[in-house]
Design a protein around this motif. Structure first.
Motif, PDB file in Angstrom:
ATOM      1  N   UNK A  66     -14.182   2.973  -8.980  1.00 21.57           N
ATOM      2  CA  UNK A  66     -14.042   2.611 -10.389  1.00 21.57           C
ATOM      3  C   UNK A  66     -12.961   3.435 -11.090  1.00 21.57           C
ATOM      4  N   UNK A  67     -12.847   4.717 -10.760  1.00 19.60           N
ATOM      5  CA  UNK A  67     -11.843   5.574 -11.413  1.00 19.60           C
ATOM      6  C   UNK A  67     -10.439   5.029 -11.159  1.00 19.60           C
ATOM      7  N   UNK A  68     -10.146   4.685  -9.908  1.00 18.51           N
ATOM      8  CA  UNK A  68      -8.825   4.164  -9.573  1.00 18.51           C
ATOM      9  C   UNK A  68      -8.550   2.862 -10.308  1.00 18.51           C
ATOM     10  N   UNK A  69      -9.546   1.998 -10.387  1.00 17.40           N
ATOM     11  CA  UNK A  69      -9.351   0.718 -11.063  1.00 17.40           C
ATOM     12  C   UNK A  69      -9.205   0.903 -12.568  1.00 17.40           C
ATOM     13  N   UNK A  70      -9.930   1.853 -13.134  1.00 17.62           N
ATOM     14  CA  UNK A  70      -9.771   2.141 -14.563  1.00 17.62           C
ATOM     15  C   UNK A  70      -8.360   2.650 -14.855  1.00 17.62           C
ATOM     16  N   UNK A  71      -7.825   3.487 -13.962  1.00 18.30           N
ATOM     17  CA  UNK A  71      -6.477   4.009 -14.136  1.00 18.30           C
ATOM     18  C   UNK A  71      -5.454   2.860 -14.123  1.00 18.30           C
ATOM     19  N   UNK A  72      -5.627   1.953 -13.181  1.00 21.76           N
ATOM     20  CA  UNK A  72      -4.708   0.822 -13.084  1.00 21.76           C
ATOM     21  C   UNK A  72      -4.834  -0.098 -14.297  1.00 21.76           C
ATOM     22  N   UNK A  73      -6.050  -0.328 -14.744  1.00 23.27           N
ATOM     23  CA  UNK A  73      -6.260  -1.182 -15.915  1.00 23.27           C
ATOM     24  C   UNK A  73      -5.588  -0.592 -17.145  1.00 23.27           C
TER      25      UNK A  73
ATOM     26  N   UNK B 195       0.817  -1.211   0.000  1.00 19.47           N
ATOM     27  CA  UNK B 195       0.000   0.000   0.000  1.00 19.47           C
ATOM     28  C   UNK B 195       0.852   1.262   0.000  1.00 19.47           C
ATOM     29  N   UNK B 196       0.750   2.103  -1.033  1.00 16.13           N
ATOM     30  CA  UNK B 196       1.442   3.396  -1.014  1.00 16.13           C
ATOM     31  C   UNK B 196       1.014   4.276   0.160  1.00 16.13           C
ATOM     32  N   UNK B 197      -0.190   4.050   0.691  1.00 14.48           N
ATOM     33  CA  UNK B 197      -0.628   4.827   1.855  1.00 14.48           C
ATOM     34  C   UNK B 197       0.277   4.562   3.049  1.00 14.48           C
ATOM     35  N   UNK B 198       0.752   3.328   3.206  1.00 20.81           N
ATOM     36  CA  UNK B 198       1.661   2.987   4.290  1.00 20.81           C
ATOM     37  C   UNK B 198       3.120   3.214   3.901  1.00 20.81           C
ATOM     38  N   UNK B 199       3.399   3.234   2.613  1.00 17.61           N
ATOM     39  CA  UNK B 199       4.772   3.369   2.112  1.00 17.61           C
ATOM     40  C   UNK B 199       4.956   4.754   1.494  1.00 17.61           C
ATOM     41  N   UNK B 200       5.058   5.763   2.350  1.00 15.74           N
ATOM     42  CA  UNK B 200       5.292   7.111   1.853  1.00 15.74           C
ATOM     43  C   UNK B 200       4.070   7.994   1.812  1.00 15.74           C
ATOM     44  N   UNK B 201       2.947   7.528   2.352  1.00 19.90           N
ATOM     45  CA  UNK B 201       1.753   8.368   2.431  1.00 19.90           C
ATOM     46  C   UNK B 201       1.133   8.721   1.096  1.00 19.90           C
ATOM     47  N   UNK B 202       1.355   7.877   0.093  1.00 21.84           N
ATOM     48  CA  UNK B 202       0.769   8.124  -1.219  1.00 21.84           C
ATOM     49  C   UNK B 202       1.591   9.030  -2.115  1.00 21.84           C
ATOM     50  N   UNK B 203       2.741   9.494  -1.637  1.00 21.16           N
ATOM     51  CA  UNK B 203       3.626  10.335  -2.453  1.00 21.16           C
ATOM     52  C   UNK B 203       4.400   9.451  -3.431  1.00 21.16           C
TER      53      UNK B 203
ATOM     54  N   UNK C 198       5.785  -5.459 -10.369  1.00 23.48           N
ATOM     55  CA  UNK C 198       4.582  -4.847  -9.787  1.00 23.48           C
ATOM     56  C   UNK C 198       3.451  -5.062 -10.792  1.00 23.48           C
ATOM     57  N   UNK C 199       2.711  -6.123 -10.604  1.00 14.25           N
ATOM     58  CA  UNK C 199       1.882  -6.635 -11.691  1.00 14.25           C
ATOM     59  C   UNK C 199       0.381  -6.496 -11.478  1.00 14.25           C
ATOM     60  N   UNK C 200      -0.059  -5.970 -10.328  1.00 12.89           N
ATOM     61  CA  UNK C 200      -1.491  -5.907 -10.095  1.00 12.89           C
ATOM     62  C   UNK C 200      -1.911  -4.717  -9.259  1.00 12.89           C
ATOM     63  N   UNK C 201      -3.212  -4.514  -9.200  1.00 14.15           N
ATOM     64  CA  UNK C 201      -3.813  -3.466  -8.383  1.00 14.15           C
ATOM     65  C   UNK C 201      -5.058  -4.042  -7.728  1.00 14.15           C
TER      66      UNK C 201
ATOM     67  N   UNK D  76     -11.390   2.070   3.372  1.00 17.36           N
ATOM     68  CA  UNK D  76     -11.906   3.023   4.349  1.00 17.36           C
ATOM     69  C   UNK D  76     -11.122   4.328   4.362  1.00 17.36           C
ATOM     70  N   UNK D  77     -10.083   4.449   3.532  1.00 18.08           N
ATOM     71  CA  UNK D  77      -9.412   5.743   3.351  1.00 18.08           C
ATOM     72  C   UNK D  77     -10.103   6.589   2.283  1.00 18.08           C
ATOM     73  N   UNK D  78     -11.005   5.992   1.508  1.00 16.09           N
ATOM     74  CA  UNK D  78     -11.812   6.744   0.551  1.00 16.09           C
ATOM     75  C   UNK D  78     -11.288   6.754  -0.876  1.00 16.09           C
ATOM     76  N   UNK D  79     -12.164   7.141  -1.840  1.00 17.06           N
ATOM     77  CA  UNK D  79     -11.824   7.123  -3.264  1.00 17.06           C
ATOM     78  C   UNK D  79     -10.684   8.048  -3.665  1.00 17.06           C
ATOM     79  N   UNK D  80     -10.538   9.199  -3.020  1.00 12.88           N
ATOM     80  CA  UNK D  80      -9.474  10.122  -3.418  1.00 12.88           C
ATOM     81  C   UNK D  80      -8.094   9.527  -3.142  1.00 12.88           C
ATOM     82  N   UNK D  81      -7.919   8.936  -1.981  1.00  7.35           N
ATOM     83  CA  UNK D  81      -6.647   8.283  -1.682  1.00  7.35           C
ATOM     84  C   UNK D  81      -6.439   7.068  -2.583  1.00  7.35           C
ATOM     85  N   UNK D  82      -7.535   6.443  -2.974  1.00  2.96           N
ATOM     86  CA  UNK D  82      -7.418   5.312  -3.899  1.00  2.96           C
ATOM     87  C   UNK D  82      -6.861   5.772  -5.246  1.00  2.96           C
ATOM     88  N   UNK D  83      -7.269   6.949  -5.691  1.00  3.80           N
ATOM     89  CA  UNK D  83      -6.737   7.485  -6.955  1.00  3.80           C
ATOM     90  C   UNK D  83      -5.237   7.732  -6.844  1.00  3.80           C
ATOM     91  N   UNK D  84      -4.782   8.243  -5.692  1.00  4.63           N
ATOM     92  CA  UNK D  84      -3.351   8.467  -5.486  1.00  4.63           C
ATOM     93  C   UNK D  84      -2.597   7.141  -5.503  1.00  4.63           C
TER      94      UNK D  84
END
Length: 341
Positions: free
Chosen positions: A188-195, A106-114, A170-173, A149-157
């Protein structure tokens, strides 16, 4: 498949010794309690109400589990910490005969999404994984996960971090976290970006919410694997759809029992799902939290459902075919799964 009572120690030994693969493993959740305690002591960090007197992780229900998980994770604050964690986790995998694992990162735990910080953490984990593959024979691949539970905006990051660093390693999301917050389509936006970045997709669904959550995961996010997904067993039509489309369930029986999704393994639906033609794999999820290992998962399935070597070899092959790794890596894994002659 045999009567579970027919398993003797020799047959169980053969099953325990089989090469194993797992697709549902949270890197932080796989941290041995002693590793986290030691790191906290090094940094003079107090971890109140995280451990029981016997040294194991302390939690009651799922909500408490999430709090303890995040408290334990709080001591992991640098790329070097995650490199050490990766080594510790892969040592546990190797001890259970795991030859391949996909870990949720999780980038949220590894650098806070930066993104810049994420690259540093990722580099450290990859270096540790390469050393473990060389020294222990276990191959690791990464799946970036957003936290529900961190929400869609953090998911986009998180998806941006995944898209910018996607490659054969790094092969999946995917998505973890509290399934009772929001809906699959919110992400859905975050998953579309990853796809669009070429990443393959999975998401946690059907652990706490019912079969509709699994259906939403498949239809709204268009994933090819579902983390847990066991509540699908309550809907025969959904099981038929999963079997027809080949969507794979990342089943974690020990986790499900430890958290009270099912009262015991005998009432777990993994055998029923297989009988209906649904593709299932077996993983440990957060093994130290749930007092399990892949060896224990195999042994318990043998003792409760009577699975024999043939069932476990078929399980391993299904897992290799469902892995998000490259075709070359998959071919090498399938070769390692062939019985010795």
């Amino acid at each position: 498949m045999r009567d579970p009572r027919d398993h003797d120690e020799e047959s169980l030994h053969r099953i325990r010794a089989l090469p194993k693969l797992e697709l549902h493993l949270h890197i932080e959740g796989a941290a041995p309690p002693g590793f986290i305690r030691g790191l906290a002591q090094e940094k003079s960090i107090r971890l109140d109400r995280v451990f029981r007197e016997d040294g194991s992780y302390a939690y009651g229900d799922f909500a408490e589990f999430l709090k303890v998980y995040e408290a334990a994770t709080s001591v992991l604050t640098s790329p070097r910490d995650y490199a050490r964690l990766t080594t510790a986790v892969l040592e546990q995998c190797a001890a259970s005969g795991v030859i391949y694992a996909e870990a949720f990162l999780s980038p949220d735990f590894c650098g806070g999404g930066d993104l810049g910080a994420w690259r540093e953490y990722l580099h450290a984990m990859r270096e540790a994984a390469a050393e473990a593959e060389r020294d222990m024979g276990v191959t690791l691949r990464g799946i970036v996960t957003c936290v529900r539970h961190f929400g869609p905006d953090k998911a986009k990051a998180a998806a941006r971090c995944a898209a910018e660093t996607a490659d054969d390693w790094l092969c999946g999301f995917g998505m973890g976290g509290d399934e009772n917050r929001g809906s699959q389509r919110d992400f859905a936006y975050a998953f579309d970006m990853a796809r669009e970045a070429g990443l393959r997709l999975t998401t946690h669904a059907g652990e706490w919410r019912g079969p509709r959550e699994v259906r939403d995961a498949v239809t709204d996010l268009r994933v090819e694997r579902v983390g847990h997904g066991v509540r699908a067993a309550e809907d025969p039509a959904l099981c038929e759809m999963l079997a027809e489309t080949g969507v794979v369930l990342e089943v974690c029986p020990g986790s499900n029992v430890a958290l009270g999704v099912y009262p015991d393994l005998r009432r777990h639906p993994i055998n029923d799902l297989r009988a209906r033609g649904v593709k299932v794999t077996v993983s440990t999820d957060d093994p130290p939290f749930f007092h399990t290992t892949m060896v224990q998962e195999y042994q318990n399935l043998a003792l409760v459902f009577g699975w024999e070597e043939e069932e476990f070899r078929d399980l391993a092959k299904t897992t290799a075919e469902a892995a998000f790794c490259s075709a070359d890596t998959r071919a090498a894994l399938l070769k390692r799964l062939e019985p010795a002659t």
